[in-house]
Write a protein that holds these residues in place. Structure first.
Motif, PDB file in Angstrom:
ATOM      1  N   ILE A 170     -33.784  14.949  28.703  1.00  0.00           N
ATOM      2  CA  ILE A 170     -32.691  14.418  27.896  1.00  0.00           C
ATOM      3  C   ILE A 170     -33.062  12.982  27.569  1.00  0.00           C
ATOM      4  N   GLY A 171     -33.031  12.634  26.284  1.00  0.00           N
ATOM      5  CA  GLY A 171     -33.468  11.309  25.893  1.00  0.00           C
ATOM      6  C   GLY A 171     -32.424  10.538  25.133  1.00  0.00           C
ATOM      7  N   THR A 172     -32.189   9.279  25.528  1.00  0.00           N
ATOM      8  CA  THR A 172     -31.267   8.438  24.778  1.00  0.00           C
ATOM      9  C   THR A 172     -32.015   7.752  23.649  1.00  0.00           C
ATOM     10  N   ALA A 173     -31.340   7.659  22.501  1.00  0.00           N
ATOM     11  CA  ALA A 173     -31.949   7.041  21.322  1.00  0.00           C
ATOM     12  C   ALA A 173     -30.875   6.820  20.277  1.00  0.00           C
ATOM     13  N   LEU A 184     -40.055  16.626  19.618  1.00  0.00           N
ATOM     14  CA  LEU A 184     -40.867  16.524  20.836  1.00  0.00           C
ATOM     15  C   LEU A 184     -40.376  17.471  21.931  1.00  0.00           C
ATOM     16  N   GLY A 185     -39.218  18.094  21.702  1.00  0.00           N
ATOM     17  CA  GLY A 185     -38.691  19.049  22.670  1.00  0.00           C
ATOM     18  C   GLY A 185     -37.591  18.514  23.557  1.00  0.00           C
ATOM     19  N   ALA A 186     -37.151  17.274  23.318  1.00  0.00           N
ATOM     20  CA  ALA A 186     -36.107  16.675  24.142  1.00  0.00           C
ATOM     21  C   ALA A 186     -34.729  16.933  23.548  1.00  0.00           C
ATOM     22  N   THR A 187     -33.711  16.837  24.389  1.00  0.00           N
ATOM     23  CA  THR A 187     -32.318  16.882  23.949  1.00  0.00           C
ATOM     24  C   THR A 187     -31.842  15.454  23.769  1.00  0.00           C
ATOM     25  N   PRO A 188     -31.508  15.026  22.539  1.00  0.00           N
ATOM     26  CA  PRO A 188     -31.133  13.629  22.322  1.00  0.00           C
ATOM     27  C   PRO A 188     -29.653  13.365  22.574  1.00  0.00           C
ATOM     28  N   VAL A 189     -29.354  12.182  23.078  1.00  0.00           N
ATOM     29  CA  VAL A 189     -27.987  11.679  23.180  1.00  0.00           C
ATOM     30  C   VAL A 189     -27.985  10.236  22.691  1.00  0.00           C
ATOM     31  N   THR A 190     -26.832   9.785  22.205  1.00  0.00           N
ATOM     32  CA  THR A 190     -26.726   8.459  21.590  1.00  0.00           C
ATOM     33  C   THR A 190     -26.380   7.398  22.625  1.00  0.00           C
ATOM     34  N   TYR A 191     -26.943   6.199  22.424  1.00  0.00           N
ATOM     35  CA  TYR A 191     -26.600   5.046  23.250  1.00  0.00           C
ATOM     36  C   TYR A 191     -25.119   4.700  23.140  1.00  0.00           C
ATOM     37  N   GLY A 192     -24.681   3.786  24.001  1.00  0.00           N
ATOM     38  CA  GLY A 192     -23.372   3.175  23.823  1.00  0.00           C
ATOM     39  C   GLY A 192     -22.310   3.676  24.762  1.00  0.00           C
ATOM     40  N   PRO A 193     -21.077   3.151  24.606  1.00  0.00           N
ATOM     41  CA  PRO A 193     -19.975   3.543  25.491  1.00  0.00           C
ATOM     42  C   PRO A 193     -19.803   5.063  25.537  1.00  0.00           C
ATOM     43  N   LEU A 195     -21.803   7.018  27.348  1.00  0.00           N
ATOM     44  CA  LEU A 195     -23.110   7.666  27.500  1.00  0.00           C
ATOM     45  C   LEU A 195     -23.130   8.649  28.660  1.00  0.00           C
ATOM     46  N   ALA A 196     -22.570   8.254  29.792  1.00  0.00           N
ATOM     47  CA  ALA A 196     -22.595   9.144  30.958  1.00  0.00           C
ATOM     48  C   ALA A 196     -21.919  10.477  30.638  1.00  0.00           C
ATOM     49  N   ASP A 197     -20.793  10.420  29.947  1.00  0.00           N
ATOM     50  CA  ASP A 197     -20.086  11.652  29.596  1.00  0.00           C
ATOM     51  C   ASP A 197     -20.890  12.502  28.623  1.00  0.00           C
ATOM     52  N   ARG A 198     -21.579  11.853  27.691  1.00  0.00           N
ATOM     53  CA  ARG A 198     -22.397  12.625  26.742  1.00  0.00           C
ATOM     54  C   ARG A 198     -23.557  13.320  27.463  1.00  0.00           C
ATOM     55  N   VAL A 199     -24.121  12.641  28.452  1.00  0.00           N
ATOM     56  CA  VAL A 199     -25.193  13.282  29.234  1.00  0.00           C
ATOM     57  C   VAL A 199     -24.632  14.476  30.013  1.00  0.00           C
ATOM     58  N   VAL A 202     -24.358  17.686  27.875  1.00  0.00           N
ATOM     59  CA  VAL A 202     -25.583  18.451  27.598  1.00  0.00           C
ATOM     60  C   VAL A 202     -26.268  18.906  28.880  1.00  0.00           C
ATOM     61  N   ALA A 203     -25.877  18.330  30.023  1.00  0.00           N
ATOM     62  CA  ALA A 203     -26.465  18.727  31.310  1.00  0.00           C
ATOM     63  C   ALA A 203     -25.359  18.844  32.350  1.00  0.00           C
ATOM     64  N   PRO A 204     -24.471  19.843  32.201  1.00  0.00           N
ATOM     65  CA  PRO A 204     -23.353  19.975  33.152  1.00  0.00           C
ATOM     66  C   PRO A 204     -23.807  20.209  34.583  1.00  0.00           C
ATOM     67  N   GLU A 205     -25.029  20.687  34.753  1.00  0.00           N
ATOM     68  CA  GLU A 205     -25.562  20.909  36.097  1.00  0.00           C
ATOM     69  C   GLU A 205     -26.089  19.623  36.723  1.00  0.00           C
ATOM     70  N   GLY A 206     -26.120  18.533  35.939  1.00  0.00           N
ATOM     71  CA  GLY A 206     -26.563  17.244  36.430  1.00  0.00           C
ATOM     72  C   GLY A 206     -28.014  16.948  36.089  1.00  0.00           C
TER      73      GLY A 206
END
Length: 304
Positions: A170-173, A184-193, A195-199, A202-206
């Motif tokens: 999982i990659g922030t960008a 590249l095969g990564a799951t993207p998430v956006t920076y900013g307020p 972020l933890a919830d957005r991660v 996409v990864a409920p298992e942690g």
């Protein structure tokens, strides 16, 4: 005469300038390389600014550059593994911004024929830093790895190397780099307020480990998600990481790691993203680009 980039005082990119010096000569166990391309790192910019001056003051004039690619044109005594005309990649310390360098052979590897000079010139510093960080985190098959600043120089290598080890990434960008990370095969998430919830979405298992290449909030988010510092490392934020007890990793460089990187490239498992190429004599412009913080991949200095 050889051309090298130096600076005589800390400051902005404008302090960088080109000078001529006598050609270096290969000694025993060394080769001389006529440089075709050299990589530019955020570390170079920080050094030029004087970010480390309080605890590591420099003696001027100072050179920069830790990675090059070029052609061997002189072989020192006792060297049998390289000959004149070999196309090579090398790592060195604060000498790479030049059109000729001398390097010990235990810091030199062969360049794949299909790799461009710009790709070869930016490979080894960020590639080996990513490699070292993943070793430190013990990233392996089945892991979910969070990479902050995943589209940058180190981050984009780490995405691919982690996947080659069997990990999910999982990659922030920023939004504009999300398609690139997906390629590249990564799951993207956006920076900013948030972020933890957005991660978590996409990864409920942690997540199992985190590699930070930007610092600041990213370190706090990583600690919140993992619950401990055991499998978090940073390459970016000395002050905040020290406060949180998070390890900062450098680069343990070796020809073996360099050869692994070129092998993955040859096998089609590693893409080297070159954001731009800049003539050696315009190193200041290369630094300006890197310091925007929005470079995808790496900037290369090139020698005609």
């Amino acid at each position: 005469m050889a051309k090298i980039v130096v600076f005589n005082e800390y400051g902005g990119p404008e302090v960088l300038h080109l000078v001529e010096v006598p050609d270096p000569v290969a000694g025993p166990g060394q080769v001389r390389i006529r440089v075709k391309a050299a990589g530019v790192q955020p570390f170079d910019c920080a050094t030029r600014r004087g970010d480390f001056a309080a605890y590591n003051p420099l003696t001027f004039p100072v050179r920069l550059g830790n990675e090059v690619a070029g052609v061997v044109d002189q072989v020192g005594e006792g060297v049998s593994s390289f000959v004149d005309g070999d196309e090579v990649i090398a790592f060195l310390t604060m000498e790479g911004y030049a059109d000729a360098v001398v390097v010990p052979i235990n810091q030199v590897g062969h360049k794949p024929a299909k790799m461009s000079w710009a790709e070869a010139g930016v490979l080894t510093a960020s590639g080996q830093t990513a490699y070292t960080a993943l070793d430190e985190l013990r990233v392996g098959s089945g892991d979910t790895l969070l990479i902050h600043a995943a589209a940058g120089g180190v981050g984009s290598f780490a995405v691919q190397l982690a996947q080659a080890r069997g990990a999910r990434v999982i990659g922030t960008a920023s939004e504009r780099n999300h398609d690139y990370l997906r390629s590249l095969g990564a799951t993207p998430v956006t920076y900013g307020p948030g972020l933890a919830d957005r991660v978590r979405e996409v990864a409920p298992e942690g997540v199992d480990a985190a590699l930070d290449a930007i610092g600041g909030e990213a370190l706090d988010v990583s600690l919140e998600l993992l619950g401990s510092t055991e499998r978090i490392v940073t390459i970016a934020d000395w002050a905040r990481s020290a406060q949180l007890g998070i390890r900062r990793v450098g680069t343990e460089r070796s020809v073996q790691k360099l050869d692994d990187l070129t092998r993955l490239y040859t096998e089609g498992k590693l893409v080297v993203e070159v954001a731009s190429t800049v003539p050696l004599g315009q190193a200041a412009e290369a630094h300006r680009q890197v310091e925007t913080g929005h470079v995808r991949g790496k900037v290369a200095l090139v020698v005609d």
